[in-house]
Design an enzyme around this catalytic site. Structure first.
Site, PDB file in Angstrom:
ATOM      1  N   ASP A 158       0.866  -1.269   0.142  1.00 41.21           N
ATOM      2  CA  ASP A 158      -0.045   0.023  -0.213  1.00 41.21           C
ATOM      3  C   ASP A 158       0.815   1.261   0.077  1.00 41.21           C
ATOM      4  O   ASP A 158       1.841   1.155  -0.560  1.00 41.21           O
ATOM      5  CB  ASP A 158      -0.934  -0.074   1.367  1.00 41.21           C
ATOM      6  CG  ASP A 158      -2.336   0.538   0.980  1.00 41.21           C
ATOM      7  OD1 ASP A 158      -2.368   1.980   0.713  1.00 41.21           O
ATOM      8  OD2 ASP A 158      -3.516  -0.205   1.100  1.00 41.21           O
ATOM      9  N   HIS A 190      -3.797   5.988   3.618  1.00 41.12           N
ATOM     10  CA  HIS A 190      -4.476   4.965   3.171  1.00 41.12           C
ATOM     11  C   HIS A 190      -3.984   3.521   3.667  1.00 41.12           C
ATOM     12  O   HIS A 190      -4.848   2.966   4.034  1.00 41.12           O
ATOM     13  CB  HIS A 190      -4.486   5.019   1.478  1.00 41.12           C
ATOM     14  CG  HIS A 190      -5.277   3.861   0.964  1.00 41.12           C
ATOM     15  ND1 HIS A 190      -4.774   2.653   0.619  1.00 41.12           N
ATOM     16  CD2 HIS A 190      -6.508   4.060   0.106  1.00 41.12           C
ATOM     17  CE1 HIS A 190      -5.792   1.960  -0.185  1.00 41.12           C
ATOM     18  NE2 HIS A 190      -7.018   2.940  -0.136  1.00 41.12           N
ATOM     19  N   SER A 345     -11.251  -0.357  -1.528  1.00 38.88           N
ATOM     20  CA  SER A 345      -9.775  -0.570  -0.652  1.00 38.88           C
ATOM     21  C   SER A 345     -10.107  -0.822   0.694  1.00 38.88           C
ATOM     22  O   SER A 345      -9.395  -1.433   1.470  1.00 38.88           O
ATOM     23  CB  SER A 345      -9.111   0.825  -0.716  1.00 38.88           C
ATOM     24  OG  SER A 345      -8.492   1.036  -1.717  1.00 38.88           O
TER      25      SER A 345
END
Length: 507
Positions: A158, A190, A345
């Site tokens: 990520d 994220h 996600s």
């Protein structure tokens, strides 16, 4: 003389006929002069070493021709046992020479992959944890076995992870940075958010699993496919040397245009025993147009909303295996505290976390995990989208092991989470192993995840038709009625952005 000329022409014709395909990506955002080269499956180590020596010689010979290309040469080398290859910066003539090697399978332009645009919403009640352990929506407790993923290592591929966040309790370590930005932190948020859902003490599913941060996307949430392939390769090697691939989970909340190289790398990781959870994407279209979601051997995850409908942004189609909560999910943010995000996600790490939980509890691994998740799930999702073969929402109910007890869900305030209150210890299930070994030293990585949806209560937009061609850029999966598409494309695909991010590629 005539005979010699005839033989020379014949050999040239044979060489041209056997040349590897140089794939075209006309609709993708490519990195200038950057390519991924994949060797044929029967390429031996000696063949690969010989090819690299030849490549070095070719570079030396073509030095004057490459004078205008900065940082030319090999950058990443891939070796998945059965799959070998590399990436690098090459001029057009060198690429043609590479393609002529009979051991080369194909050459693919290096494209950009990105995180999906994020949707943040304050004061949203957390519901994902409760939903996967209760038969009906609306519950407020998370019920789980006390084994909680112990002995399993989860790899976050990520934007990086704030490994010092209090929710990880010291169980998170830095692994590798394939972005080559010299910044071993999560500047996007994220990766920290997805990791919290997987292994966090308060926000996570596998609350005792270990986490390894593998940064393949930059702080702006984007990076080339070549770095993501390198990140996958790093995870496989690290897992093999630290406890085994059968005790390893990889989460990839990222995606972009269809890539043979990326799909092959993901398939190799699965073949070697790892479980891969992959986000389906946030474009409300057929997931077969994206990589790595289109790779059949991974577990491709769509997003669900609180009412058990498919999230309005979630991709659909034959590539999907499961659905998991992805709308308005609260999890960890860099620097401490929490935030809310939406997207596939956010759905994929629910599957990755539950996979780690089941691997510790039931002793399963690899491809068997996705099948087990389908068995345990409930047929709950409505409006799954055209051609989607499943309406299964993940659940930990029915998993064998100890006697689970409920735990309160995370704090509803995303900015100031309360101290987590864990349940009294329940009878443990199958205990796992302690974290095996130390991580490899860090290195950079690229790639990207998937963004937002429309506000709760809005009707989902009609599904978009299947794109005519799978060859579009590896970019985030934006979505939602309030998403600023013009600003997004200007930010992530404007010339100045790429000049700053890949300055070494420009004259």
């Amino acid at each position: 003389m005539g005979v010699f000329r005839f033989i020379s022409i014949s050999l040239a014709a044979v060489s041209a006929a056997n040349a590897a395909q140089i794939l075209s990506m006309p609709h993708a955002q490519t990195v200038p002069h950057s390519y991924i080269v994949m060797m044929k499956d029967d390429t031996s180590d000696d063949d690969f070493n010989h090819h690299q020596s030849w490549l070095q010689s070719t570079h030396t010979h073509n030095i004057t021709r490459r004078a205008t290309i900065q940082n030319a040469g090999m950058r990443h080398k891939y070796n998945f046992r059965k799959m070998k290859g590399y990436s690098g910066i090459f001029d057009e003539e060198t690429i043609k020479d590479i393609a002529k090697d009979p051991k080369v399978m194909f050459v693919e332009p290096d494209t950009i992959i990105s995180v999906n645009g994020k949707v943040e919403q304050s004061n949203v009640p957390s519901w994902g944890l409760a939903r996967i352990s209760n038969s009906q929506p609306g519950a407020n407790s998370y019920v789980y076995d006390s084994s909680a993923g112990e002995g399993i290592t989860v790899y976050s591929v990520d934007t990086g992870v704030d490994i010092n966040h209090e929710d990880f309790e010291g169980r998170a370590i830095w692994g590798s940075n394939q972005v080559n930005d010299g910044d071993d932190r999560d500047g996007s948020g994220h990766g920290t958010h997805t990791s919290g859902t997987m292994v966090g003490k308060e926000f996570g599913i596998a609350k005792k699993a270990k986490l390894v941060a593998v940064k393949v996307l930059g702080n702006d949430g984007s990076g080339p496919t070549s770095g993501i392939v390198a990140g996958i390769n790093w995870c496989v090697e690290h897992a093999r040397q630290n406890g085994g691939t059968d005790k390893a989970v990889m989460n990839m909340s990222l995606g972009g245009s269809s890539s043979s190289a990326l799909n092959r790398a993901a398939a190799q990781a699965v073949e070697q025993g790892m479980f891969l959870s992959v986000a389906a994407g946030n474009e409300n279209q057929d997931a077969r147009s994206s990589s790595p979601a289109s790779e059949p051997s991974v577990c491709t995850v769509g997003s669900s909303a609180e009412d058990d409908s498919r999230s309005s942004f979630s991709n659909w189609g034959p590539a999907l295996d499961l659905f998991a909560p992805g709308s308005n999910i609260i999890s960890a943010r860099p620097g401490g505290g929490s935030q809310s995000m939406s997207g596939t996600s956010m759905a994929a790490p629910h599957v990755a976390g539950l996979a780690a939980y089941l691997m510790a509890l039931e002793g399963i691994s690899g491809g068997a995990v996705c099948d087990r998740l389908k068995e345990l799930g409930s047929s709950s999702i409505t409006d799954v989208g055209p051609g989607t073969p499943t309406n299964v929402l993940i659940s930990n109910g029915g998993a064998k092991g100890g006697n689970p007890k409920p735990a309160p869900g995370p704090s509803p305030n995303p900015s100031q989470p309360s101290e987590p209150q864990q349940p009294a210890p329940s009878q443990p299930g199958e205990p796992g192993e302690s974290f095996p070994g130390e991580p490899f030293p860090g290195e950079p990585f690229p790639g990207e995840p998937f963004p937002g949806e429309s506000s709760p209560g809005e009707s989902a937009p009609a599904p978009a038709p299947m794109p005519p061609s799978p060859q579009h850029p590896h970019t985030p999966y934006p979505g939602g009625d309030n998403f600023d598409f013009d600003g997004y494309w200007k930010k992530y695909f404007g010339g100045e952005h790429w000049r700053k991010m890949f300055g070494s590629f420009w004259n």
